[in-house]
Design an enzyme around this catalytic site. Structure first.
Site, short mmCIF file in Angstrom:
data_model
loop_
_atom_site.label_atom_id
_atom_site.label_comp_id
_atom_site.label_asym_id
_atom_site.label_seq_id
_atom_site.Cartn_x
_atom_site.Cartn_y
_atom_site.Cartn_z
N GLU A 172 0.88 -1.18 0.00
CA GLU A 172 0.00 0.00 0.00
C GLU A 172 0.91 1.22 0.00
O GLU A 172 1.46 1.61 1.04
CB GLU A 172 -0.91 0.00 1.23
CG GLU A 172 -1.90 -1.15 1.28
CD GLU A 172 -3.00 -1.04 0.24
OE1 GLU A 172 -3.07 0.00 -0.46
OE2 GLU A 172 -3.79 -1.99 0.12
N CYS A 231 -2.53 8.69 2.68
CA CYS A 231 -2.28 8.21 1.32
C CYS A 231 -3.47 8.54 0.42
O CYS A 231 -3.32 8.60 -0.80
CB CYS A 231 -1.99 6.72 1.32
SG CYS A 231 -3.24 5.73 2.15
#
Length: 519
Positions: A272, A306
């Site tokens: 990720e 993110c």
């Protein structure tokens, strides 16, 4: 350990409730804390620059002891029925409910996100526990019709073994739980290496988990923690054949290294990584709704998610109107200590992050962009830590080189478009592919955005922002975001190994594809 500033927010009480001492061991096998002897890691709050507490980091020897213990624990844990494992995870969720307020406050104080976001992060942990409990009764396989008579064919799923979790500073506890709770119900054991910028959050979580593990007589080694420098636990962790899966959250640069080392031993990596998320704002958008989504997406967590909104692609007919609304909204943002009730934006994680923010702003100017609001470092009373900045809006012509890089800070780029096809092309024309969004009340536009010719991201939203994903859906992105999927949907399959089984219940031995092989 704490100053008058932190005392005002009762930090000492929080540390006491979470069993955080002045000096804390940095390695745990779930129910036993090791007597670590590595370098001392001091944790400072970006909110006020004050030292919170210290962690005595683990060493290579501690890592080896944990791996051996975890490997032995796996042999027992995998044989416990999955619903029984789910029951223990349910109790973990209850324990997190009990400690939600102090843990949320520690997340806020050590990382810098505002208290509401700290509480929200712990709530994510609780939610994923609930999800995993249900999942523990649904680790299903499929049955397939065999081409051979009197044969049955099906698939089943088995636990992998040790799951390594490497987490980033911006979500000190939630991302670990996404991985750990699914891994636990799948029959795996877990070794967590948290970010060295927020080690106390990880220590606190394992203090909470230890209570549940002990109460249920869970073998030592099922949930493990090691706080250690990369010199001690780094490439050796990634290259360890005893760890079949490494789940890593962080920068794209870090992810490429993880993927390379794990890939060389043919292990699994769940990555990720970076996001460069855009919102398309149509001329047919509800601009008031869009403004609220942009504000949270761009400045929430001081732009250190993110999924933070980093680009606005705005139709030329509403560009000036929305730009003016956005600047006015930015002017009203309350920047300050993350534990103040009225604060909307806290500090960046450290002074290095502030430096990177300032460097990015200089690049914007050199590449032809224009700063239309913010970008300054905050000074004066309340900002003594040097980690506070004023969120920045930069006007650019399409995707400049700096726009294609992810700046992990509240730096928002705004640009114009004319057609929906142009907007989608701009949205996709960056190396990252995590989250995306469109605000429009036109079904033709929104459906195009969600179609094969639309967003190339792992997450594509309509009339909501790029941040704030729910745990029920698989979370992750494409391209340089890494391709991993965590949390909901069927992401549990990544924590298990698939096995296809064929059973012959006849007295004959027919071969597949009709092959004849008679002796």
């Amino acid at each position: 350990m704490t100053t008058m500033t932190s005392a005002a927010f009762d930090i000492d009480s929080v540390l006491e409730q979470l069993n955080i001492r002045d000096k804390n061991p940095g390695a745990c096998t779930g129910t036993v804390w090791l007597k670590t002897s590595g370098e001392t890691l001091d944790s400072y709050s970006p909110a006020d620059g004050q030292k919170i507490a210290s962690v005595i980091q683990g060493t290579v020897e501690d890592y080896e002891k944990i791996i051996v213990t975890a490997k032995a624990a796996f042999l027992q844990w995998r044989m416990m029925p999955a619903p029984k494992r789910g029951e223990i995870v349910r109790q973990m969720g209850d324990a997190l409910r009990q400690y939600k307020e102090p843990l949320g406050k520690l997340v806020s104080y050590e990382m810098g996100k505002i208290y509401q976001e700290g509480l929200g992060e712990v709530q994510e942990m609780i939610d994923i526990c609930d999800f995993a409990v249900g999942l523990s009764r649904q680790l299903y396989g499929l049955t397939m019709h065999s081409e051979r008579p009197h044969h049955r064919m099906y698939e089943q799923w088995h636990p992998l073994g040790i799951v390594g979790v490497i987490s980033a500073f911006n979500f000190p506890v939630a991302v670990w739980s996404w991985n750990a709770m699914l891994a636990l119900v799948c029959g795996d054991v877990v070794l967590w290496k948290p970010s060295s910028k927020v080690p106390l959050c990880a220590v606190a979580v394992h203090q909470i988990m230890a209570e549940v593990l002990k109460k249920n007589n869970v073998p030592e080694g099922v949930l493990n923690l090691i706080v250690a420098s990369s010199k001690q636990v780094g490439d050796n962790f990634l290259g360890d054949h005893r760890v079949p899966l490494i789940s890593a959250t962080g920068s794209t640069r870090m992810g490429k290294r993880v993927g390379k080392i794990v890939g060389e031993r043919l292990g699994r990596s769940l990555l990720e990584l970076g996001g460069n998320n855009a919102i398309i704002i149509s001329q047919l958008a509800d601009l008031n709704m869009a403004l609220r989504a942009v504000l949270f997406g761009a400045v929430g967590t001081a732009g250190q998610r993110c999924t933070s909104t980093r680009r606005l692609i705005i139709h030329e007919s509403v560009y000036d109107d929305f730009k003016n609304r956005l600047i006015k909204a930015y002017q009203s943002i309350r920047i300050g200590h993350p534990l103040h009730a009225d604060t909307l934006v806290g500090p960046l994680i450290d002074k290095n992050a502030v430096h990177d923010f300032q460097k990015a702003i200089e690049r914007v100017k050199k590449e032809g962009g224009t700063i239309v609001y913010g970008g300054e470092t905050m000074e004066g009373k309340g900002y003594e830590s040097g980690c506070y900045v004023k969120p920045c809006i930069a006007e650019v012509e399409k995707n400049l080189p700096i726009v294609c890089d992810e700046t992990f800070a509240p730096l928002l780029y705004i640009m114009k478009y004319q057609t929906i096809e142009e907007a989608i092309a701009l949205q996709n024309d960056v190396p990252q592919g995590l989250s995306s969004s469109i605000f429009s009340q036109n079904m033709l536009e929104t459906e195009k955005f969600l179609s094969h010719e639309g967003s190339d991201c792992g997450i594509a939203n309509v009339n909501i922002g790029t941040s704030g994903a729910e745990i029920g859906g698989a979370f992750g992105g494409e391209k340089e975001t890494g391709g991993g999927r965590e949390s909901g949907s069927d992401s549990w399959k990544f924590y298990m190994r698939r096995q296809t089984n064929t059973i012959n219940y006849s007295t004959e031995l027919p071969l597949a594809q009709g092959i004849k092989f008679d002796v």
